[in-house]
Design a protein around this motif. Structure first.
Motif, PDB file in Angstrom:
ATOM      1  N   ARG A   8       0.739  -1.503  -0.244  1.00  0.00           N
ATOM      2  CA  ARG A   8       0.090   0.232  -0.123  1.00  0.00           C
ATOM      3  C   ARG A   8       0.679   1.250  -0.377  1.00  0.00           C
ATOM      4  O   ARG A   8       0.795   2.010  -0.952  1.00  0.00           O
ATOM      5  CB  ARG A   8      -0.767   0.182   1.407  1.00  0.00           C
ATOM      6  CG  ARG A   8      -1.858   1.721   0.758  1.00  0.00           C
ATOM      7  CD  ARG A   8      -2.524   1.693   2.393  1.00  0.00           C
ATOM      8  NE  ARG A   8      -1.681   0.702   3.880  1.00  0.00           N
ATOM      9  CZ  ARG A   8      -1.715   1.952   4.578  1.00  0.00           C
ATOM     10  NH1 ARG A   8      -1.110   3.353   3.595  1.00  0.00           N
ATOM     11  NH2 ARG A   8      -0.276   1.631   5.814  1.00  0.00           N
ATOM     12  N   LEU A  18      -7.528   3.464  -0.211  1.00  0.00           N
ATOM     13  CA  LEU A  18      -7.565   1.667  -0.404  1.00  0.00           C
ATOM     14  C   LEU A  18      -8.662   0.980  -0.135  1.00  0.00           C
ATOM     15  O   LEU A  18      -9.291   0.876  -0.876  1.00  0.00           O
ATOM     16  CB  LEU A  18      -6.857   1.196  -0.044  1.00  0.00           C
ATOM     17  CG  LEU A  18      -6.729  -0.876  -0.606  1.00  0.00           C
ATOM     18  CD1 LEU A  18      -6.247  -0.441  -1.769  1.00  0.00           C
ATOM     19  CD2 LEU A  18      -5.283  -0.786   0.535  1.00  0.00           C
ATOM     20  N   ARG A  21     -11.407   2.545  -2.173  1.00  0.00           N
ATOM     21  CA  ARG A  21     -11.433   1.969  -3.918  1.00  0.00           C
ATOM     22  C   ARG A  21     -11.960   0.420  -3.950  1.00  0.00           C
ATOM     23  O   ARG A  21     -12.601   0.481  -5.092  1.00  0.00           O
ATOM     24  CB  ARG A  21      -9.709   1.922  -4.060  1.00  0.00           C
ATOM     25  CG  ARG A  21      -9.722   1.015  -5.590  1.00  0.00           C
ATOM     26  CD  ARG A  21      -8.104   1.818  -5.670  1.00  0.00           C
ATOM     27  NE  ARG A  21      -7.641   1.639  -6.436  1.00  0.00           N
ATOM     28  CZ  ARG A  21      -7.780   2.581  -7.606  1.00  0.00           C
ATOM     29  NH1 ARG A  21      -7.600   3.259  -7.658  1.00  0.00           N
ATOM     30  NH2 ARG A  21      -7.482   1.928  -9.540  1.00  0.00           N
ATOM     31  N   VAL A  22     -11.816  -0.612  -2.902  1.00  0.00           N
ATOM     32  CA  VAL A  22     -12.240  -1.202  -2.687  1.00  0.00           C
ATOM     33  C   VAL A  22     -13.656  -1.833  -2.070  1.00  0.00           C
ATOM     34  O   VAL A  22     -13.618  -3.317  -1.954  1.00  0.00           O
ATOM     35  CB  VAL A  22     -11.270  -2.684  -2.219  1.00  0.00           C
ATOM     36  CG1 VAL A  22     -10.538  -2.977  -3.254  1.00  0.00           C
ATOM     37  CG2 VAL A  22     -10.885  -2.696  -0.827  1.00  0.00           C
ATOM     38  N   GLU A  46      -8.917  -8.894  -4.362  1.00  0.00           N
ATOM     39  CA  GLU A  46      -9.790  -7.404  -4.762  1.00  0.00           C
ATOM     40  C   GLU A  46      -8.536  -6.084  -3.791  1.00  0.00           C
ATOM     41  O   GLU A  46      -8.478  -5.075  -4.502  1.00  0.00           O
ATOM     42  CB  GLU A  46     -10.978  -6.369  -4.373  1.00  0.00           C
ATOM     43  CG  GLU A  46     -11.920  -7.189  -4.448  1.00  0.00           C
ATOM     44  CD  GLU A  46     -13.532  -7.350  -3.476  1.00  0.00           C
ATOM     45  OE1 GLU A  46     -13.691  -6.237  -3.108  1.00  0.00           O
ATOM     46  OE2 GLU A  46     -14.084  -8.053  -4.445  1.00  0.00           O
ATOM     47  N   ALA A  50      -6.267  -3.668  -6.743  1.00  0.00           N
ATOM     48  CA  ALA A  50      -6.699  -2.945  -6.284  1.00  0.00           C
ATOM     49  C   ALA A  50      -4.779  -1.801  -6.013  1.00  0.00           C
ATOM     50  O   ALA A  50      -4.675  -0.499  -6.858  1.00  0.00           O
ATOM     51  CB  ALA A  50      -7.101  -1.911  -5.093  1.00  0.00           C
TER      52      ALA A  50
END
Length: 71
Positions: A8, A18, A21-22, A46, A50
């Motif tokens: 990350r 993050l 985003r998921v 996932e 990402a």
């Protein structure tokens, strides 16, 4: 323990970004990074997808390595 935090940070994204985003919470990402919880296979995929979309260049085994069996 996962390597989620390292990847990350390599992607230069916050836990909150993050998570958004998921479709998870920032707290869930923190738990995964600290080893308090382990994501299910679909969630792990996932997260890896990402991270790759953000340029982290990783795979499932790199981010979530299989734990060594206890002796």
């Amino acid at each position: 323990m996962s390597n989620l935090k390292q990847y990350r940070e390599k992607a230069q994204i916050t836990q909150a970004s993050l998570a958004e985003r998921v479709g998870m919470t920032q707290g869930a990402i923190a738990h995964y990074e600290n080893g308090r919880r382990t994501p299910g296979l679909n969630e792990a995929r996932e997260l890896v997808a990402a991270l790759n979309a953000l340029g982290a260049d990783c795979d499932l085994d790199a981010v979530f390595p299989v734990a060594e069996a206890a002796a």
